[in-house]
Design a protein around this motif. Sequence first.
Motif, PDB file in Angstrom:
ATOM      1  N   ALA A 172      12.982 -12.380  14.253  1.00  0.00           N
ATOM      2  CA  ALA A 172      13.156 -13.448  13.257  1.00  0.00           C
ATOM      3  C   ALA A 172      11.885 -13.691  12.443  1.00  0.00           C
ATOM      4  N   ARG A 173      10.768 -13.107  12.879  1.00  0.00           N
ATOM      5  CA  ARG A 173       9.507 -13.336  12.147  1.00  0.00           C
ATOM      6  C   ARG A 173       9.606 -12.772  10.733  1.00  0.00           C
ATOM      7  N   ARG A 174       9.032 -13.461   9.788  1.00  0.00           N
ATOM      8  CA  ARG A 174       9.012 -12.995   8.406  1.00  0.00           C
ATOM      9  C   ARG A 174       7.559 -12.859   7.937  1.00  0.00           C
ATOM     10  N   GLY A 175       7.317 -11.903   7.068  1.00  0.00           N
ATOM     11  CA  GLY A 175       5.962 -11.711   6.562  1.00  0.00           C
ATOM     12  C   GLY A 175       5.974 -10.918   5.272  1.00  0.00           C
ATOM     13  N   VAL A 176       4.793 -10.716   4.737  1.00  0.00           N
ATOM     14  CA  VAL A 176       4.646 -10.028   3.456  1.00  0.00           C
ATOM     15  C   VAL A 176       4.453  -8.536   3.704  1.00  0.00           C
ATOM     16  N   VAL A 177       5.201  -7.707   2.971  1.00  0.00           N
ATOM     17  CA  VAL A 177       5.054  -6.256   3.077  1.00  0.00           C
ATOM     18  C   VAL A 177       4.409  -5.742   1.790  1.00  0.00           C
ATOM     19  N   ARG A 178       3.431  -4.842   1.955  1.00  0.00           N
ATOM     20  CA  ARG A 178       2.729  -4.343   0.763  1.00  0.00           C
ATOM     21  C   ARG A 178       2.437  -2.865   0.922  1.00  0.00           C
ATOM     22  N   GLU A 179       2.568  -2.133  -0.145  1.00  0.00           N
ATOM     23  CA  GLU A 179       2.232  -0.706  -0.161  1.00  0.00           C
ATOM     24  C   GLU A 179       0.862  -0.574  -0.825  1.00  0.00           C
ATOM     25  N   LEU A 180      -0.082   0.037  -0.141  1.00  0.00           N
ATOM     26  CA  LEU A 180      -1.403   0.222  -0.739  1.00  0.00           C
ATOM     27  C   LEU A 180      -1.340   1.349  -1.777  1.00  0.00           C
ATOM     28  N   PRO A 181      -2.252   1.353  -2.753  1.00  0.00           N
ATOM     29  CA  PRO A 181      -2.218   2.398  -3.782  1.00  0.00           C
ATOM     30  C   PRO A 181      -2.446   3.781  -3.176  1.00  0.00           C
ATOM     31  N   GLU A 182      -1.867   4.790  -3.805  1.00  0.00           N
ATOM     32  CA  GLU A 182      -2.052   6.172  -3.325  1.00  0.00           C
ATOM     33  C   GLU A 182      -3.482   6.617  -3.548  1.00  0.00           C
ATOM     34  N   ASP A 183      -3.910   7.529  -2.669  1.00  0.00           N
ATOM     35  CA  ASP A 183      -5.276   8.068  -2.757  1.00  0.00           C
ATOM     36  C   ASP A 183      -5.264   9.245  -3.730  1.00  0.00           C
ATOM     37  N   ALA A 184      -6.024   9.116  -4.820  1.00  0.00           N
ATOM     38  CA  ALA A 184      -6.005  10.175  -5.832  1.00  0.00           C
ATOM     39  C   ALA A 184      -6.863  11.371  -5.422  1.00  0.00           C
ATOM     40  N   ALA A 185      -7.897  11.114  -4.615  1.00  0.00           N
ATOM     41  CA  ALA A 185      -8.868  12.186  -4.328  1.00  0.00           C
ATOM     42  C   ALA A 185      -8.329  13.210  -3.330  1.00  0.00           C
ATOM     43  N   GLY A 186      -7.529  12.796  -2.378  1.00  0.00           N
ATOM     44  CA  GLY A 186      -7.051  13.721  -1.342  1.00  0.00           C
ATOM     45  C   GLY A 186      -8.111  13.938  -0.283  1.00  0.00           C
ATOM     46  N   PRO A 187      -7.689  14.485   0.859  1.00  0.00           N
ATOM     47  CA  PRO A 187      -8.636  14.643   1.966  1.00  0.00           C
ATOM     48  C   PRO A 187      -9.645  15.764   1.712  1.00  0.00           C
ATOM     49  N   ALA A 188     -10.867  15.560   2.150  1.00  0.00           N
ATOM     50  CA  ALA A 188     -11.894  16.605   2.034  1.00  0.00           C
ATOM     51  C   ALA A 188     -11.698  17.658   3.120  1.00  0.00           C
ATOM     52  N   VAL A 189     -11.098  17.239   4.235  1.00  0.00           N
ATOM     53  CA  VAL A 189     -10.841  18.164   5.345  1.00  0.00           C
ATOM     54  C   VAL A 189      -9.358  18.500   5.326  1.00  0.00           C
ATOM     55  N   ARG A 190      -9.061  19.788   5.157  1.00  0.00           N
ATOM     56  CA  ARG A 190      -7.666  20.219   5.017  1.00  0.00           C
ATOM     57  C   ARG A 190      -7.137  20.662   6.379  1.00  0.00           C
ATOM     58  N   VAL A 191      -5.968  20.161   6.754  1.00  0.00           N
ATOM     59  CA  VAL A 191      -5.341  20.559   8.019  1.00  0.00           C
ATOM     60  C   VAL A 191      -4.529  21.821   7.771  1.00  0.00           C
TER      61      VAL A 191
END
Lengths: 271, 315
Positions: B160-179
């Motif tokens: 029953a709890r209610r709260g605010v949901v937010r999407e953070l902005p996308e990362d434009a740079a991308g990871p420096a370490v590639r998997v």
Amino acid sequence: MPESAADSLLLVACLKLTVDVNALRMLPGSPVPDLEHAPMRISDFDECAIEEAVRMKERHGGRAVGVSVLSRPAPRELLLRALAMGLDEIRIVHAPGEPLDPLMTAAILAKMVGALPGWRVVFCGEGSVDEYNCQAGARLAQALDVPCVACASRIALDGHSLRADRTLEDRVERVECPLPCVVTVAGEACTPRLPSVLQILGAGRRPLVEMDLHGLLPVESLRALRQAGAEWRDTFAPAGARRGIRLEGGTPEEAAAVLVRLLEREGSVHS
Amino acid sequence: MWTVWAYSEQGDTALEVLAAGRALADQSRGIVVSIGLDDPACRIAHGADEAWRIPLPSDAPPPADVAARALLRAMEPEPPDVLLAGATRLGNEAMARVAQSLGVGCATGCTELAMGVGGELAVERRCYGGRLVARQALRGRPRMATVQPRRFEPLQPDPARRGVVRELPEDAAGPAVRVLSAEPRALGHRDIGKARALVAAGRGVRSREDLAMLEALAALLGGEVAGSRPLTDDLKWLPANVKVGLSGRTVRPDLYVACGISGQVEHVVGMRGARTVVSINADPDAPIHAEADYALVGDLYVLVPALIRALQERC
């Protein structure tokens, strides 16, 4: 690796001298550790960092330089031991005031590494066995603005990139990043070599350079770093919470039966 | 009134960090923001006032540099009073990057967190190979700490709890370490972190075949076999994902039976959270006996079979 790249390959290993945790004793009648009189050693994880740097030098040529920030006077034989493992040179800075916060350590290390033009890879231990902050490598990478591969093993270099296995809690990743970069070496990555006494004595001929702290960072910056870091209040041995019951005497069958009854009573084994 | 951010890239740990953050926020009638990857509604049900999500191109957890940049960007209008994260390997790395970028301290692997005098965050954490406890205080903004996994229990969910949901902005740079590739560590083995009982093998075990004896004991106890570093790293008789210790896993089972383990700090730091510890070692002076609730001094090749028989007789 192309020959021209190997010629200029400059590798750096960060090493921390710590108290020997296994030899640490408490002050008489106190839960406070006697850090002042504890013997010192190279942090286990940093021995792995040195080993990986030296292996890389042996494989590709180039030089491997050790850098260390010392917060207390260090036995010279420990630095000679690090040289005897295969480092070509060690640079040290004295920064009194234990324990140093990783914020300050990383800032000083960044200046030391920055004073080595053309460096390609910095090897750090994944943590130090004393304070175990597990931050220096990543903080150093941030300060140098380069990628960081944490908890690495099976490390390999080609001309312009580094590949390694990164061991996380639930998986092992094969990762790649461009050079220059910082690598924190996992404890399981390698078994550090044991230099012989002759090698340690011979290492005395290699450069052991003492750098001036204030030549790297101005006094005001050092003061600000010290104030901004976490304050280390105290360190103590927690009161023993274990029951310490020795099941001695009698046959092994009797000891096993007693143990099972005790475990049943406390609910550790179920009927 | 504190604003506490609680981040983790791992679902289970995210709820534990959230619980730790909730307790801190409640001390000042503040709010707690959960930052992670999983279902935001689930994190709100588990006590978050707000749930933020880091958008990712794949299902894999965000690399530490990507997570660090996302957190730093989110702080641009105003940093929180407290930033907590799970003390996972990627979590520690991300927090170290954020802390260095902001020029503040960060305490890692904390086992206790409290609002101290003068608005400081007072923490306790294990150090010196787990033998000692350090008390530290953080005063910068944000006050930063990572939380030892499995130290805090997730809160009971309240749908029953209610709260605010937010999407953070996308990362434009991308990871420096590639998997390039990833394999589960637990392939073919159960997760020792979730086992109720663990039977741990040490150097006192003479051959790989003898591990069957410990497997039998573990089966009777409803548990799993774990090992110390010599058996996983040096002899490779056991997979690395069952290594307990400083360079391995930290476990908190109900019962931990250490068989032929000497009790070096490297190992002990990983099993101190066990509720009950049994040591089996022929050396009466072995340090492991000092870490045990019940110490059996003797040959494990005699005592373990005796223990197996005693357990079988109950069935």
